[in-house]
Design a protein around this motif. Structure first.
Motif, PDB file in Angstrom:
ATOM      1  N   LYS A 441       0.839  -1.204   0.000  1.00 13.56           N
ATOM      2  CA  LYS A 441       0.000   0.000   0.000  1.00 13.56           C
ATOM      3  C   LYS A 441       0.876   1.256   0.000  1.00 13.56           C
ATOM      4  O   LYS A 441       1.964   1.257   0.570  1.00 13.56           O
ATOM      5  CB  LYS A 441      -0.903   0.021   1.231  1.00 13.56           C
ATOM      6  N   VAL A 442       0.359   2.295  -0.643  1.00 11.95           N
ATOM      7  CA  VAL A 442       1.065   3.587  -0.634  1.00 11.95           C
ATOM      8  C   VAL A 442       1.111   4.104   0.808  1.00 11.95           C
ATOM      9  O   VAL A 442       2.107   4.626   1.268  1.00 11.95           O
ATOM     10  CB  VAL A 442       0.341   4.602  -1.561  1.00 11.95           C
ATOM     11  N   HIS A 443      -0.023   3.928   1.519  1.00  5.36           N
ATOM     12  CA  HIS A 443      -0.125   4.316   2.932  1.00  5.36           C
ATOM     13  C   HIS A 443      -0.995   3.283   3.643  1.00  5.36           C
ATOM     14  O   HIS A 443      -2.031   2.886   3.102  1.00  5.36           O
ATOM     15  CB  HIS A 443      -0.739   5.715   3.056  1.00  5.36           C
ATOM     16  N   GLN A 485       3.221  11.610   4.559  1.00  2.99           N
ATOM     17  CA  GLN A 485       3.916  10.429   5.092  1.00  2.99           C
ATOM     18  C   GLN A 485       4.334   9.462   3.987  1.00  2.99           C
ATOM     19  O   GLN A 485       5.285   8.700   4.143  1.00  2.99           O
ATOM     20  CB  GLN A 485       3.013   9.707   6.107  1.00  2.99           C
ATOM     21  N   SER A 486       3.641   9.499   2.844  1.00  4.33           N
ATOM     22  CA  SER A 486       3.951   8.570   1.739  1.00  4.33           C
ATOM     23  C   SER A 486       4.925   9.158   0.724  1.00  4.33           C
ATOM     24  O   SER A 486       5.348   8.470  -0.198  1.00  4.33           O
ATOM     25  CB  SER A 486       2.653   8.215   0.990  1.00  4.33           C
ATOM     26  N   LYS A 489       8.529   7.464  -0.024  1.00  2.61           N
ATOM     27  CA  LYS A 489       8.364   6.159  -0.668  1.00  2.61           C
ATOM     28  C   LYS A 489       8.050   6.338  -2.170  1.00  2.61           C
ATOM     29  O   LYS A 489       8.626   5.672  -3.031  1.00  2.61           O
ATOM     30  CB  LYS A 489       7.195   5.485   0.048  1.00  2.61           C
TER      31      LYS A 489
END
Length: 525
Positions: A441-443, A485-486, A489
């Protein structure tokens, strides 16, 4: 749809029939219209497709109930026809959305029922469903969190709902499939003119390399929205204002503030506007405002007064009262309204219909308009170019032209968040199977996977973290903190796919965090 391939076409082509500046709804629609008629077409976008106004709408495909009240029957009729065509040609993105108007006085029910019956009638056979008067009990059933105190009855009606920047990407893909050259991160820096002061092309600059190119074309179309005035400065000796930017903001909340499938429509707010609370990607989007802004920017910021207005209005109509702390994301967009003839006119009175200006230099400029009518606007622009004698006459074919990804999509299909990819879904699933790390998952709190990130880079011309998290995967609009937060990544995957180094990654993350600040709301102000 690959950036490198499109850039190569730009470099290797000397002459075009149609050059379009601006990759929002009107520009992309015009590129598709021109290319599908068989004209040699190029579109350049200075940043990313739908970066400005076109990704920041209320996510509605609608005739405009408010325009009906203002007596603008022609605009409503045109928009309702286009709403039907959009639902047919981009079935994966446009859905039928039911709206409930709660009435808190005895006459409201019949007043809005009559008005909406006219709305249904104007839609003709492209109607999405009949509007009807409903009891207080039924209103509460349909809007489980509606304010019950003083509630008398309700009215239900139907309109369309969609994902704006996803449609922009799909229109770009369709235009390329029809032979257009479409490229982002290429900025128009000058207009090329002949000795008779006629525009014969555009000088453009590659944002990533700084290289400049000259594009020659029979017709140049300025579809830069709120940036119209700056292109006009390159065009005119005498400067005048062609558009005035008006800001509209939206607040995004958790679904618990409006459970169920129905949207809420408040027909008269304290400033006389309409306010919507619409389910979107499992969240609720609430807006909008109408504030004249002195200067425009790529990242408009919601004003405190606008935030307070949307919050107060939502609190009046919802039993579970949203507060600042509940805002997951706030986004502001600028409407490029055609400048009024008289100063000091209220923005509510400035016409929302589009206007096409043909300058003495031959430059064609589009002002105003809305997402719902993007196809008709494009048709009008190309017809105008034909009528000026710059293009040979060819008929428009977009009424029945399916948009990339189009497929019949049911509510059951929409249970999977991948529904927005339409006929491309199987390829994203294939990516997840072939590269299992892309299942991640991305987040952790959201359904989006890294396969969608890779898909955006490889097939949808995403070049930055912002392109991905704001306009391909809509995380920034749904939950700004999760997007921040993502970001690292996503930046690492981008760097790997585009062949960029560590310092590029750090710069990208910093840049995205700067952009995201405007989408965050501090709890206390």
């Amino acid at each position: 749809m690959k950036h490198s391939e499109q850039l190569l076409r730009l470099k290797n082509t000397e002459n075009w029939d149609v050059i379009i500046i601006g990759g929002g709804a009107s520009g992309l629609g015009t590129a598709l219209d021109a290319a599908s008629r068989g004209y040699k077409t190029i579109l350049v976008e200075a940043v990313d497709f739908a970066k400005g106004t076109s990704s920041r709408s209320t996510k509605l495909v609608h005739g405009g109930v408010r325009y009906l009240e203002q007596g603008d029957i022609h605009l409503v009729k045109e928009a309702l026809k286009e709403r039907g065509l959009m639902a047919k040609n981009a079935g994966h993105l446009v859905k039928n959305q039911s709206f409930v108007i709660p009435n808190y006085n005895w006459w409201g029910g019949s007043f809005y029922t009559i008005g909406l019956k006219i709305y249904d009638f104007l839609a003709g056979n492209l109607s999405l469903g009949r509007s009807e008067y409903i009891s207080k009990k039924k209103t509460i059933e349909m809007l489980p969190n509606v304010e019950e105190n003083g509630l008398v009855s309700g009215v239900i009606y139907h309109d369309g709902q969609f994902d704006d920047s996803r449609l922009a990407i799909n229109i770009a893909q369709t235009a390329i499939e029809k032979g257009a050259c479409i490229v982002n991160y290429i900025k128009a820096v000058n207009l090329l003119k002949d000795d008779k002061n006629q525009v014969v092309g555009v000088q453009v600059q590659d944002h990533e390399t700084g290289d400049k190119y000259e594009l020659k074309g029979a017709v140049v179309i300025n579809a830069t929205g709120v940036f119209t005035n700056s292109i006009m400065k390159l065009n005119d000796m005498v400067y005048k204002k062609y558009i005035v930017p008006s800001q509209g903001i939206h607040l995004v909340f958790d679904k618990s503030f409006l459970p169920g499938d129905h949207a809420l429509m408040i027909p008269k707010t304290s400033d006389g506007r309409v306010l919507f609370a619409v389910p979107w990607h499992n969240r609720i989007v609430v807006g909008t405002t109408d504030t004249l802004i002195k200067k425009h920017s790529l990242e408009p910021i919601a004003l405190e007064s606008e935030i307070a207005f949307v919050l107060e209005t939502a609190q009046r109509f919802l039993a579970k009262k949203p507060t600042r702390a509940d805002v997951l994301s706030v986004f502001a967009g600028l409407r490029p309204l055609a400048a009024p003839k008289e100063e000091g006119k209220s923005t509510k009175e400035v016409s929302r219909s589009h206007k096409i200006i043909v300058s003495k230099t031959g430059l064609i400029t589009i002002t105003g308009g809305k997402w719902t009518t993007y196809r008709k606007i494009a048709e009008d622009i190309i017809n105008k170019a034909i009528s000026t004698g710059k293009l040979s006459k060819k008929p428009c074919i977009t009424e029945d032209l399916a948009i990339h990804g189009n497929k019949v999509t049911t509510n059951l299909d929409r249970k999977s968040h991948l529904y927005i990819y339409g006929s491309d879904i199987s390829q994203i699933i294939e990516l997840q199977q072939n590269e299992p790390e892309l299942n991640e998952k991305v987040h952790p709190d959201h359904e989006f996977t890294m396969a969608e990130v890779v898909w955006a880079i490889r097939h949808e011309m995403a070049r930055t973290v912002d392109d991905i998290l704001a306009r391909r995967v809509r995380l920034l609009f749904l939950d700004a903190r999760a997007a921040i937060q993502s970001s690292e990544k996503v930046a690492r995957v981008l760097a790997k796919e585009l062949g960029c180094n560590e310092s590029w990654v750090n710069k990208e993350v910093l840049n995205f965090k700067k952009i995201s600040k405007g989408f965050l709301l501090s709890e206390f102000q």
